[in-house]
Design an enzyme around this catalytic site. Structure first.
Site, short mmCIF file in Angstrom:
data_model
loop_
_atom_site.label_atom_id
_atom_site.label_comp_id
_atom_site.label_asym_id
_atom_site.label_seq_id
_atom_site.Cartn_x
_atom_site.Cartn_y
_atom_site.Cartn_z
N GLU A 81 0.85 -1.19 0.00
CA GLU A 81 0.00 0.00 0.00
C GLU A 81 0.89 1.24 0.00
O GLU A 81 0.43 2.33 0.32
CB GLU A 81 -1.00 -0.02 1.14
CG GLU A 81 -0.44 -0.25 2.51
CD GLU A 81 -1.52 -0.34 3.57
OE1 GLU A 81 -2.31 0.60 3.69
OE2 GLU A 81 -1.56 -1.36 4.28
N CYS A 113 -3.57 -3.51 4.29
CA CYS A 113 -2.66 -4.50 4.88
C CYS A 113 -3.07 -5.94 4.55
O CYS A 113 -2.33 -6.89 4.84
CB CYS A 113 -2.60 -4.33 6.40
SG CYS A 113 -2.09 -2.67 6.87
N THR A 154 3.65 4.54 15.67
CA THR A 154 3.28 3.24 15.10
C THR A 154 3.83 3.10 13.67
O THR A 154 3.40 2.23 12.92
CB THR A 154 1.75 3.01 15.11
OG1 THR A 154 1.12 3.94 14.23
CG2 THR A 154 1.16 3.18 16.50
N SER A 203 -10.53 2.88 13.64
CA SER A 203 -9.90 1.74 12.99
C SER A 203 -9.82 0.55 13.95
O SER A 203 -10.04 -0.61 13.55
CB SER A 203 -8.51 2.13 12.52
OG SER A 203 -7.98 1.13 11.71
N HIS A 235 -2.87 -9.33 12.56
CA HIS A 235 -2.29 -8.15 11.91
C HIS A 235 -1.86 -7.17 13.01
O HIS A 235 -2.60 -6.94 13.96
CB HIS A 235 -3.32 -7.50 10.97
CG HIS A 235 -2.88 -6.14 10.52
ND1 HIS A 235 -1.66 -5.95 9.91
CD2 HIS A 235 -3.45 -4.92 10.64
CE1 HIS A 235 -1.52 -4.66 9.66
NE2 HIS A 235 -2.58 -4.02 10.09
N ASN A 279 5.22 -1.05 12.39
CA ASN A 279 4.27 -1.58 11.41
C ASN A 279 4.90 -1.71 10.03
O ASN A 279 5.68 -0.85 9.60
CB ASN A 279 3.05 -0.62 11.34
CG ASN A 279 1.84 -1.25 10.65
OD1 ASN A 279 1.89 -2.39 10.21
ND2 ASN A 279 0.76 -0.49 10.58
N SER A 312 -7.46 -2.12 6.30
CA SER A 312 -8.40 -1.00 6.47
C SER A 312 -9.17 -0.74 5.19
O SER A 312 -8.68 -1.00 4.08
CB SER A 312 -7.62 0.26 6.84
OG SER A 312 -7.11 0.13 8.13
N1 COA Z 1 1.41 4.72 30.42
C1 COA Z 1 0.91 3.54 29.94
N2 COA Z 1 -0.07 3.49 28.97
C2 COA Z 1 -0.53 4.64 28.49
C3 COA Z 1 -0.07 5.89 28.96
C4 COA Z 1 0.94 5.91 29.97
N3 COA Z 1 1.43 7.05 30.45
N4 COA Z 1 -0.73 6.88 28.30
C5 COA Z 1 -1.60 6.26 27.44
N5 COA Z 1 -1.47 4.92 27.56
C6 COA Z 1 -2.19 3.87 26.83
C7 COA Z 1 -3.66 4.20 26.61
O1 COA Z 1 -4.46 3.83 27.74
C8 COA Z 1 -3.97 3.37 25.37
O2 COA Z 1 -4.15 2.02 25.72
P1 COA Z 1 -5.64 1.38 25.68
O3 COA Z 1 -6.14 1.56 24.26
O4 COA Z 1 -5.40 -0.06 26.02
O5 COA Z 1 -6.44 2.13 26.67
C9 COA Z 1 -2.66 3.45 24.59
O6 COA Z 1 -1.64 3.84 25.52
C10 COA Z 1 -2.69 4.48 23.47
O7 COA Z 1 -3.10 5.69 24.03
P2 COA Z 1 -4.14 6.62 23.26
O8 COA Z 1 -4.44 7.80 24.09
O9 COA Z 1 -5.30 5.79 22.78
O10 COA Z 1 -3.21 7.01 22.03
P3 COA Z 1 -3.45 7.97 20.83
O11 COA Z 1 -4.76 8.65 20.87
O12 COA Z 1 -2.26 8.84 20.76
O13 COA Z 1 -3.47 7.00 19.52
C11 COA Z 1 -3.55 5.11 18.08
C12 COA Z 1 -3.24 5.60 19.51
C13 COA Z 1 -3.26 3.62 18.03
C14 COA Z 1 -5.02 5.34 17.78
C15 COA Z 1 -2.64 5.88 17.07
O14 COA Z 1 -1.30 5.60 17.37
C16 COA Z 1 -2.90 5.51 15.62
O15 COA Z 1 -3.85 6.00 15.01
N6 COA Z 1 -2.04 4.63 15.02
C17 COA Z 1 -2.22 4.13 13.67
C18 COA Z 1 -2.99 2.83 13.77
C19 COA Z 1 -3.20 2.21 12.40
O16 COA Z 1 -2.29 2.14 11.65
N7 COA Z 1 -4.42 1.76 12.12
C20 COA Z 1 -4.74 1.31 10.79
C21 COA Z 1 -4.50 -0.07 10.45
S1 COA Z 1 -5.13 -1.33 11.48
#
Ligand code: COA
Length: 407
Positions: A81, A113, A154, A203, A235, A279, A312
């Site tokens: 992709e 993916c 990521t 997602s 995945h 990833n 996705s």
């Molecule tokens: N200590 C430990 N864990 C912590 C923390 C800390 N200080 N602060 C946050 N976290 C945890 C959160 O609780 C969360 O875990 P949970 O989902 O089990 O509750 C995790 O860390 C991520 O935190 P979050 O606030 O949700 O992160 P974010 O809003 O910055 O974004 C993603 C996380 C995954 C949504 C983002 O990285 C993303 O969009 N990645 C791309 C994903 C992708 O490629 N998807 C498409 C294909 S499948």
């Protein structure tokens, strides 16, 4: 007993540069535990300006074909992709770089993916019809979001080469599967953008819904239940996603809450490589499978593995395979570990310089500087054509300083 089609050989490649996520977290004024514990990521591989999906795939492909009679190859299918051309398949560049016979077809396939899994299903059908032939799948991607965005930790990069045949040596696939398709906008990359757009939280929800639906289809098709598996691969957009997914699968199949010990046995060996590469989109499920086979301390011969592929947009498949008796003799454990351990560790400013490098989009000729530590590189662009080459011993930067000096 008749053996189903499956995987004869597996090899993966990741670029020779990486960034520690604790260091990234400090620069972005985030708690490092969020990246390491919350997302489950420790390092990410960073491609230098003279590597792309073609060079990564070629590096994986030569390894997977080591000792294989390439005259038996029906086709090389490239899943990606992060494509480099709207018309010409990236597979044709790899075909030329690794010297495949002209009788071997070469084409590209896409569905986020999950494209690699669609290729795998096509390959199984083909070698079942023609057991004298083999199909090489290369899955190669650079996961790129934006600097400072939630997706940044990521990111990652890597390629898998998967040789499918009627005489597998690593894993034989069960013919049953369950699939799910729905038109959703959780992640996409318009043609005019270098970075993917992602609604990360949405997602995750869709991923879990697609898992439930694919599992339902798989269960109806095969009659198998959760307890028929000893190991599970998912995945991996980030490795904590697999834990969420596995707990979800356990709940919907009536297992209740899993213990830490369950997660360790069912899942964790499949996460080790992705935790340090990040990833790699189409490659990531299969990097996970390689990690499982290479790092699980148990003898997995005869064990059935559940595999969940999600792309996705979205399309997903649940499928399974049985590990073959002599699988350990076919693994490339030392080679893969060395590749991961020998990567040059970048600082955040060095990573940002690699990240910000762009090939010209206005048609002028361009030559890249030698950075790669692999066997193939993108030498530049001439007359609107991408020019690839094998790395000669003299062209390779021999020290980390030399590799980084001209970013
Ligand atoms: N200590 C430990 N864990 C912590 C923390 C800390 N200080 N602060 C946050 N976290 C945890 C959160 O609780 C969360 O875990 P949970 O989902 O089990 O509750 C995790 O860390 C991520 O935190 P979050 O606030 O949700 O992160 P974010 O809003 O910055 O974004 C993603 C996380 C995954 C949504 C983002 O990285 C993303 O969009 N990645 C791309 C994903 C992708 O490629 N998807 C498409 C294909 S499948």
């Amino acid at each position: 007993m008749k053996m189903n089609a499956g995987i004869e050989s597996l090899a993966f490649y990741t670029p020779g540069f990486s960034l520690g996520l604790e260091e990234l977290a400090r620069h972005r004024r985030q708690d490092p535990r969020k990246f390491v514990e919350g997302l489950g990521q420790h390092r990410m591989s960073v491609p230098p300006p003279d590597e792309d999906v073609v060079t990564m795939a070629a590096n994986a492909a030569v390894r997977a074909l080591d000792g294989v009679d390439t005259a038996s190859l029906d086709s090389i299918i490239f899943a990606t992709e992060s494509g480099i051309d709207q018309s010409k398949a990236a597979a044709i560049y790899v075909h030329q770089l690794i010297g495949l016979p002209t009788t071997c077809k070469a084409f590209e396939i896409k569905q986020a993916c999950c494209g690699s899994t669609a290729a795998l299903q096509m390959a199984q059908a083909l070698v079942t019809l023609r057991p004298d032939r083999r199909v090489l799948i290369v899955a190669s991607d650079v996961a790129r979001y934006g600097l400072g965005t939630p997706g940044e930790p990521t990111q990652g990069a890597g390629a898998m080469a998967i040789l499918v045949s009627a005489t597998p040596k690593l894993l034989s696939f069960d013919p049953e599967s369950g699939s799910y398709t729905e038109d959703v906008m959780d992640f996409w990359r318009p043609n005019y953008m270098d970075e993917a757009l992602v609604d990360g939280k949405y997602s995750i929800k869709i991923y879990l819904k697609a898992l439930s639906e694919s599992w339902k289809g798989y269960h109806a098709d095969s009659g198998r239940a959760f307890a028929d598996f000893t190991r599970f691969c998912y995945h991996l957009p980030f490795t904590r996603m697999a834990e969420k997914a596995h707990r979800h699968l356990a709940r919907i199949t009536g297992q209740g809450d899993l213990t830490e010990a369950d997660l360790e046995t069912h899942l964790r060996p499949s996460l080790r490589y992705n935790q340090v590469t990040g990833n790699s989109y189409t490659a990531s499920l299969y990097v996970g499978l390689t990690s499982l086979l290479e790092t699980d301390p148990a003898d997995l011969s005869g064990q059935r593995i559940g595999l969940f592929s999600y792309g996705s947009g979205c399309m997903a498949s649940y499928f399974s395979g049985v590990v073959l008796k002599d699988y350990r003799n076919q693994l490339r454990i030392d080679e893969h570990r060395r590749m991961l351990d020998d990567r040059i560790e970048l600082t955040v400013p060095e990573y940002e310089r690699f990240y910000e490098h762009r090939l010209p989009v206005t048609g002028e000729d361009y030559a890249t500087t030698v950075h790669t530590r692999g066997r193939f590189r993108l030498a530049g662009i001439h007359d609107h054509k991408r020019i690839y080459e094998q790395v000669t011993a003299t062209a390779v930067p021999v020290t980390p300083e030399a590799a980084l000096s001209s970013v």
